[in-house]
Design a protein around this motif. Structure first.
Motif, short mmCIF file in Angstrom:
data_model
loop_
_atom_site.label_atom_id
_atom_site.label_comp_id
_atom_site.label_asym_id
_atom_site.label_seq_id
_atom_site.Cartn_x
_atom_site.Cartn_y
_atom_site.Cartn_z
N SER A 5 -61.28 67.34 5.09
CA SER A 5 -60.98 68.38 6.06
C SER A 5 -60.15 67.82 7.22
CB SER A 5 -62.28 68.97 6.60
OG SER A 5 -62.04 69.83 7.69
N MET A 6 -60.53 66.64 7.71
CA MET A 6 -59.78 66.03 8.80
C MET A 6 -58.37 65.66 8.36
SD MET A 6 -61.61 65.98 11.54
CE MET A 6 -60.77 64.73 12.52
N ALA A 7 -58.24 65.17 7.13
CA ALA A 7 -56.91 64.81 6.64
C ALA A 7 -56.01 66.04 6.55
CB ALA A 7 -57.03 64.13 5.27
N VAL A 8 -56.53 67.13 5.96
CA VAL A 8 -55.72 68.35 5.84
C VAL A 8 -55.41 68.93 7.22
CG1 VAL A 8 -55.71 70.71 4.95
CG2 VAL A 8 -56.65 68.86 3.56
N ARG A 9 -56.43 68.95 8.09
CA ARG A 9 -56.22 69.50 9.43
C ARG A 9 -55.13 68.74 10.17
NH1 ARG A 9 -58.18 67.58 14.20
NH2 ARG A 9 -58.37 69.07 15.95
N ASN A 10 -55.21 67.43 10.14
CA ASN A 10 -54.22 66.64 10.88
C ASN A 10 -52.85 66.66 10.22
OD1 ASN A 10 -55.52 65.13 13.29
ND2 ASN A 10 -57.05 64.93 11.67
N ALA A 11 -52.84 66.77 8.88
CA ALA A 11 -51.55 66.92 8.20
C ALA A 11 -50.87 68.22 8.62
CB ALA A 11 -51.74 66.87 6.70
N LEU A 12 -51.64 69.32 8.69
CA LEU A 12 -51.08 70.60 9.13
C LEU A 12 -50.62 70.54 10.57
CD1 LEU A 12 -53.60 73.14 7.53
CD2 LEU A 12 -51.20 72.81 6.91
N LEU A 13 -51.46 69.97 11.43
CA LEU A 13 -51.08 69.85 12.83
C LEU A 13 -49.84 68.99 13.00
CD1 LEU A 13 -54.54 69.46 14.63
CD2 LEU A 13 -53.00 71.42 14.70
N GLY A 14 -49.79 67.88 12.26
CA GLY A 14 -48.63 67.00 12.36
C GLY A 14 -47.36 67.69 11.90
N VAL B 229 -58.64 58.27 8.61
CA VAL B 229 -59.24 59.00 7.51
C VAL B 229 -58.91 58.34 6.17
CG1 VAL B 229 -59.10 61.16 6.21
CG2 VAL B 229 -59.45 61.21 8.67
N ILE B 230 -57.71 57.79 6.06
CA ILE B 230 -57.33 57.13 4.80
C ILE B 230 -58.29 55.99 4.50
CG2 ILE B 230 -55.60 55.58 3.81
CD1 ILE B 230 -53.47 57.48 4.78
N GLY B 231 -58.74 55.28 5.54
CA GLY B 231 -59.75 54.24 5.31
C GLY B 231 -61.02 54.82 4.73
N ASP B 232 -61.44 55.99 5.26
CA ASP B 232 -62.64 56.65 4.71
C ASP B 232 -62.41 57.11 3.28
OD1 ASP B 232 -63.99 56.30 7.10
OD2 ASP B 232 -63.36 58.24 7.90
N LEU B 233 -61.20 57.63 3.02
CA LEU B 233 -60.90 58.07 1.67
C LEU B 233 -60.86 56.89 0.70
CD1 LEU B 233 -58.08 60.71 2.34
CD2 LEU B 233 -60.48 61.13 1.77
N GLN B 234 -60.40 55.73 1.17
CA GLN B 234 -60.39 54.56 0.30
C GLN B 234 -61.82 54.12 -0.02
OE1 GLN B 234 -57.84 53.60 -1.11
NE2 GLN B 234 -56.01 53.82 0.13
N ARG B 235 -62.69 54.16 0.97
CA ARG B 235 -64.10 53.84 0.70
C ARG B 235 -64.70 54.85 -0.27
NH1 ARG B 235 -67.89 53.14 5.56
NH2 ARG B 235 -69.10 52.08 3.95
N GLY B 236 -64.36 56.14 -0.05
CA GLY B 236 -64.85 57.17 -0.96
C GLY B 236 -64.33 56.97 -2.37
N ALA B 237 -63.08 56.49 -2.48
CA ALA B 237 -62.52 56.24 -3.81
C ALA B 237 -63.29 55.14 -4.52
CB ALA B 237 -61.04 55.87 -3.69
N GLY B 238 -63.65 54.10 -3.76
CA GLY B 238 -64.46 53.04 -4.37
C GLY B 238 -65.80 53.56 -4.85
N ALA B 239 -66.42 54.44 -4.03
CA ALA B 239 -67.70 55.03 -4.42
C ALA B 239 -67.52 55.93 -5.64
CB ALA B 239 -68.28 55.83 -3.25
#
Length: 596
Positions: A145-154, A305-315
């Protein structure tokens, strides 16, 4: 369980989550709509700010100032409502998706054959089911959600920047490649280190699970200091891996912030000179700085957020390993059914088998054995002869490499697993007691049984006398692995469970070995009633119990080397005679007494 390499999938492994999000598409649509409204409100605020500065402050128009501030207040209220709806919806989705994911992973683990657990460690599997899924909950409920939100805002802010000042927007766009580069460079390292960090945490869980499970042995051998030392080493390894991951993530965020806000400073310097030269109004510069700040904030947030997504990818990769591991023992594509009622005839025909963890050794080697309905057959032989393997294959925990096993003439490989195991009742040597009440432990054999049926089964197993002495009787909590009961009491509950299950074939793995003489006598009487009109296979470690068998099958090195009554085997089987002599002394072996 061997881990798959993390590299090939990367963030694509997060695609597993979409399958669990799909059933809740309505909630997802609400979240997306709220996100779009909130992002739009953020962008409108910049225009309201431009109006307030140019019309209110610069021109000194109180009405314009009041109108602009009122409009800004209205937009802020709408944005707050949208943020609430978005936050609640995505958080709800995160919790719901991870609950469903945990249910599916747990179900997959329960369907795996024992061969799977020969390689996997329980603590590591628990870590994947809890810690890794919690990381994925953060991905669904926050990070995406944060990634999409910030991508839209950016993206929206860049458009508004272009409408405000093309020259300054060009400067902003020059910064984008400088920011994306570190994100790509450091992101790969973050994912790899995240996977390693999660593996180290799983190692900790596995070590703790083993140590606490065997706490009596740990304390009996005063091994506490050594276990603490070994655990400390694992903690330091986990900390070192986590420290490397944190360092890379910190460098990523710091680099992005330095580049972005340095660029904002340059833009302010150039824009300020444009205002003083009259090429740009103060309101336009204010709006531009607002939008530039939003771009900077969005890029910084996305890098985090990309760091969180990378951790999530590992999980996700670790979860996928479980979900994609095929179940070794599967139901037949076109299953057959057993005749009704089940008579309980069991037939092993030239069965050969090697355990997956010991492929070079034959646990069974061409075993042929027939058991008639209602017959009692004891399996005897030295340790490692293959007696327990007979039970493992009959329950279809494993499939034989050669030969076949039939119940009432039907190959068990062609039966649904539930139907096969539904006609077998197992009483193991080491009784399995769960961390719940007496009643629920016994009812495990038949979940729909009434309280009265549970009580009758316990009475038949001579368990009532100790159950009535427990603090809450049948509702007494027994602790993990039945720690509050003695070995004999646990065994009697296990027998009560089998009595309640009321199945036509009984598998008894020396069911009375943990009992004292008095309890053994009571339980043996209960077993006598239980065994009536049923097919019984008994693993006999103590030959004193074989007097209850109609026939005795002597197994050695996976082969049937003798079959007959006790007295006959003393004369015809050298191995059986030797085992009898070791246990009873020469000439002292008890005579066969039928079913006594």
């Amino acid at each position: 369980m061997t881990a798959a390499p993390a590299g090939p999938r990367g963030l694509r492994s997060l695609g597993i989550l979409w399958r669990f999000v799909q059933p809740y598409r309505g909630r997802l649509v609400v979240a997306i709509a709220a996100l779009l409204v909130a992002a739009g409100c953020f962008l409108v605020i910049g225009q309201a700010l431009k109006q307030v500065v140019d019309a209110g402050f610069t021109r000194g128009d109180p009405h314009a100032l009041d109108t602009g501030l009122a409009a800004m207040a209205g937009v802020i209220v709408l944005m707050s409502v949208a943020v609430y709806v978005r936050f609640y919806s995505v958080s709800w989705l995160g919790e719901r998706v991870v609950s469903d994911l945990r249910r599916e992973v747990f179900g997959k683990l329960l369907r795996q054959s024992p061969a799977f657990f020969e390689d996997a460690r329980t603590g590591e599997l628990i870590s994947r089911l809890t810690t890794d899924t919690t990381l994925l909950e953060q991905v669904v409920g926050t990070s995406v959600s944060m990634a999409v939100r910030n991508a839209l805002l950016g993206a929206g802010s860049l458009v508004m920047l272009a409408l405000t000042s093309g020259k300054l927007t060009g400067l902003v766009l020059l910064v984008v490649p400088l920011v994306v580069g570190p994100i790509v460079l450091f992101g790969r390292r973050v994912r790899r280190l995240s996977r390693q960090s999660q593996d180290r945490v799983a190692d900790l869980g596995a070590y703790v699970d083993e140590a606490l499970h065997e706490i009596r042995t740990v304390q009996a051998y005063t091994h506490e200091k050594e276990d603490v030392r070994a655990f400390s080493e694992r903690i330091e390894h986990a900390f070192a891996t986590a420290r490397a991951r944190i360092r890379v993530r910190a460098l990523l965020v710091a680099a992005v912030i330095l580049l972005v806000f340095s660029a904002v400073g340059v833009i302010l310097w150039i824009g300020g000179h444009d205002v003083m030269a009259g090429r740009l109004s103060a309101g336009e510069l204010s709006a531009f700085v607002f939008y530039a700040g939003m771009v900077a904030s969005a890029v910084g947030a996305i890098s985090e957020v990309i760091g969180d997504l990378q951790r999530g990818a590992g999980a996700a990769e670790r979860i996928l390993e479980i979900l994609e591991t095929p179940v070794a023992v599967r139901a037949a594509a076109q299953p057959q059914s057993l005749p009704k009622p089940v008579r309980g005839e069991v037939h092993f025909e030239r069965v050969s088998f090697s355990y997956p963890s010991r492929p070079d050794g034959r646990a069974l080697d061409g075993l042929t054995l027939s058991v008639s309905p209602g017959e009692r057959v004891a399996l005897v032989g030295p340790s490692g002869a293959g007696k327990s393997t007979v039970f493992q294959l009959l329950l279809r925990f494993y499939d034989p490499a050669g030969g076949s096993i039939r119940i009432d003439g039907v190959d068990i490989a062609k039966l649904p697993l539930e139907a096969l195991r539904g006609c077998l009742a197992l009483v193991p040597q080491d009784a399995a007691i769960f961390a719940t009440s007496v009643r629920e432990n016994v009812r495990y054999g038949r979940p729909d049984a009434s309280d009265e049926e549970v009580a009758r089964a316990c009475e038949a197993a001579f368990a009532t006398e100790f159950i009535e002495r427990l603090p809450q009787g049948y509702d007494t909590y027994l602790g993990e692995r039945g720690i509050r009961l003695s070995g004999g009491q646990r065994q009697r509950l296990s027998i009560a469970r089998a009595i309640l299950a009321d199945r036509p074939v009984l598998l008894l793995d020396e069911a009375t070995s943990a009992l004292d003489a008095e309890s053994e006598q009571m339980v043996q009487q209960a077993l006598e009633r239980l065994m009536e009109h049923r097919t019984v296979l008994v693993i006999a470690h103590r030959l004193a119990t074989v007097r209850h068998a109609d026939r005795i099958a002597v197994i050695d090195q996976g082969r049937l080397v003798g079959l007959g009554t006790h007295d006959a085997l003393l004369q015809t089987s050298e191995l059986y005679a030797r085992l009898a002599a070791l246990q009873f002394g020469a000439g002292d072996a008890p005579a066969a007494g039928g079913r006594g």
